[in-house]
Enzyme design. Sequence first.
Site, PDB file in Angstrom:
ATOM      1  N   VAL A   1       5.058 -11.229  -4.033  1.00 26.59           N
ATOM      2  CA  VAL A   1       4.969 -11.519  -2.598  1.00 26.59           C
ATOM      3  C   VAL A   1       5.499 -12.913  -2.289  1.00 26.59           C
ATOM      4  O   VAL A   1       6.250 -13.099  -1.328  1.00 26.59           O
ATOM      5  CB  VAL A   1       3.514 -11.366  -2.105  1.00 26.59           C
TER       6      VAL A   1
ATOM      7  N   VAL B   1      -3.772  -6.445   5.129  1.00 26.12           N
ATOM      8  CA  VAL B   1      -4.172  -5.053   5.326  1.00 26.12           C
ATOM      9  C   VAL B   1      -3.003  -4.079   5.433  1.00 26.12           C
ATOM     10  O   VAL B   1      -2.877  -3.174   4.612  1.00 26.12           O
ATOM     11  CB  VAL B   1      -5.106  -4.910   6.551  1.00 26.12           C
TER      12      VAL B   1
ATOM     13  N   GLY C   1       7.688  -0.725  -8.979  1.00 31.23           N
ATOM     14  CA  GLY C   1       7.146  -2.074  -8.835  1.00 31.23           C
ATOM     15  C   GLY C   1       6.349  -2.308  -7.576  1.00 31.23           C
ATOM     16  O   GLY C   1       6.219  -3.439  -7.111  1.00 31.23           O
TER      17      GLY C   1
ATOM     18  N   THR D   1       3.138  -4.285   8.973  1.00 33.45           N
ATOM     19  CA  THR D   1       2.816  -3.649  10.251  1.00 33.45           C
ATOM     20  C   THR D   1       1.705  -4.424  10.952  1.00 33.45           C
ATOM     21  O   THR D   1       0.646  -4.637  10.369  1.00 33.45           O
ATOM     22  CB  THR D   1       2.372  -2.195  10.027  1.00 33.45           C
TER      23      THR D   1
ATOM     24  N   GLY E   1       5.329  -2.781   0.525  1.00 38.83           N
ATOM     25  CA  GLY E   1       5.611  -3.615  -0.637  1.00 38.83           C
ATOM     26  C   GLY E   1       5.692  -5.091  -0.311  1.00 38.83           C
ATOM     27  O   GLY E   1       5.368  -5.526   0.798  1.00 38.83           O
TER      28      GLY E   1
ATOM     29  N   LYS F   1      -9.577  -3.798   1.994  1.00 37.34           N
ATOM     30  CA  LYS F   1      -8.867  -3.892   3.271  1.00 37.34           C
ATOM     31  C   LYS F   1      -9.729  -3.364   4.409  1.00 37.34           C
ATOM     32  O   LYS F   1      -9.745  -3.929   5.513  1.00 37.34           O
ATOM     33  CB  LYS F   1      -7.559  -3.099   3.192  1.00 37.34           C
TER      34      LYS F   1
ATOM     35  N   GLU G   1      -0.261  -2.370  -7.692  1.00 38.57           N
ATOM     36  CA  GLU G   1      -0.908  -3.571  -8.210  1.00 38.57           C
ATOM     37  C   GLU G   1      -0.651  -3.690  -9.719  1.00 38.57           C
ATOM     38  O   GLU G   1      -0.360  -2.702 -10.393  1.00 38.57           O
ATOM     39  CB  GLU G   1      -2.418  -3.516  -7.952  1.00 38.57           C
TER      40      GLU G   1
ATOM     41  N   ARG H   1       4.592 -21.344 -14.109  1.00 37.50           N
ATOM     42  CA  ARG H   1       6.039 -21.568 -14.070  1.00 37.50           C
ATOM     43  C   ARG H   1       6.421 -22.865 -13.377  1.00 37.50           C
ATOM     44  O   ARG H   1       7.563 -23.075 -13.002  1.00 37.50           O
ATOM     45  CB  ARG H   1       6.740 -20.375 -13.401  1.00 37.50           C
TER      46      ARG H   1
ATOM     47  N   ARG I   1       1.023 -21.001 -11.278  1.00 35.39           N
ATOM     48  CA  ARG I   1       0.070 -21.249 -12.356  1.00 35.39           C
ATOM     49  C   ARG I   1       0.758 -21.526 -13.682  1.00 35.39           C
ATOM     50  O   ARG I   1       0.299 -22.369 -14.458  1.00 35.39           O
ATOM     51  CB  ARG I   1      -0.866 -20.050 -12.497  1.00 35.39           C
TER      52      ARG I   1
END
Length: 338
Positions: free
Chosen positions: A11, A151, A205, A155, A320, A223, A208, A41, A39
Site C-alpha cells: 500500500v 474499509v 498479490g 470507494t 487492492g 472493518k 493479506e 529497508r 522497518r
Amino acid sequence: MKVLLFGCGRVGRAFCELLGRKRDVVESASISLVGVATRSRGCVFNSHGIDVDRLLQWEALTGRIDALESEGTLVISDANEMLEDLDYDILVECTPSDFEIGEPARSIIKKAIKRGKHVVTANTGAMSLHFDELTRESLEIGVKLLYEATVLSGTPLFSLVRQGLPGCCIRRFEGILNGTCNFVLTVMGMGSTFDEALLEAQRRGLSEQNPWVDIDGLEAAAKTVIVARSLMSANVDLKQASIKGIRNITAQNIEEAKRRGGKLKLLSRIEANSNEIHISVSPEILSLNHPLAHLEGFSIGALLLTDVIGEICISGSGSGPKETSYSLLKDVLSLREG
C-alpha cells in the site's frame, strides 16, 4: 503540507506511485512527501521533498529505501526519530495491520497526534481495536484522524456519509468488505476448488500476507467494527461480533446457492435494534435482487439503510493496494482543503 509516510509495503509503495502519477494534482495542492520510514529497508528524509519516481527506482534496484541519493536527502537510522523530531504536517500510516493488539500502528498514530500532526491511516487492525482512544485523542489535540482507506479501499464510504448525507442516521449496514473472499467465491462459482481459488488470489498479490485473516472473516469483521463505531456510534468490539468465514465452503454450497436462485457471499451485517447493535460476518445466500449479489471478483461494496432517504448502495471494482492508495491521497487532499 509535508507528508511523512510510515510503512512502504504494497500500500505504501502504491501511494508513492500514485503521488508520481498525480504529480500535477499534488503540486497544485502544495503537498510534498518529505519522509519515508520502513522497518527493515531504511528511512530517508528531505525537507524540500522526495522525488518519488527516483525513490521507487532505487528501491527496485537495491531493495532499500535508503539507497536514494539526492541533494538534501538524509538517511535516518531511527524511524522514531522521524516521527518524534522531524518536521512534517501529515502522517500517512501504512504499517501492516495487527488484529490482536493493533501495534505498532496504535503507538505510531498516537505519537503523531501528540505532536499535533494530522494522521491518515489504512490500518484496519489499529482502528478496529482502538477507534475510540485514537479519535478522542485527535479531538482533544485538535487534529484530524482520517481512515477512509480502512474499509472499502478506494470507494468512498465515510466521506460519502460525512459530506453527502448530513443529518441522516444509518439504521442498517450490509457489506461485502473483503475482496479476497469475494474473489475466491466467484472463482469457485466457475468450477474451481477452494484451494485453487485461494492460490490464484495469492498469485495476484491481493490477499493479506496471512490469507486466513481474510478467509476466516477476521479482516471483514474488523472493518465492520470500524463502520459500526464511525457511522452508527456503536460501542462494540471484535469480541462482540459473530464471525464465520469461508474456510469450509464447498462446491456443494456454491451449487446450493445457485439452485436457490442466489449467490453465496461473505456478508457483513450491522443491525440496530432498540438500543442494541448486532454485528455479524458470515457466508449468506443473496437473492439476485440484492444489489450486492452481482459484485464479482475483487469487487466490494455496501448497502446502507438511512432514516431519511432509504437505501443507498455503493461499490468499487477493486480492493487492492492501488485503490487503497487513492483513499489515502483523497484524505490527504481533504486536509489541504480544510
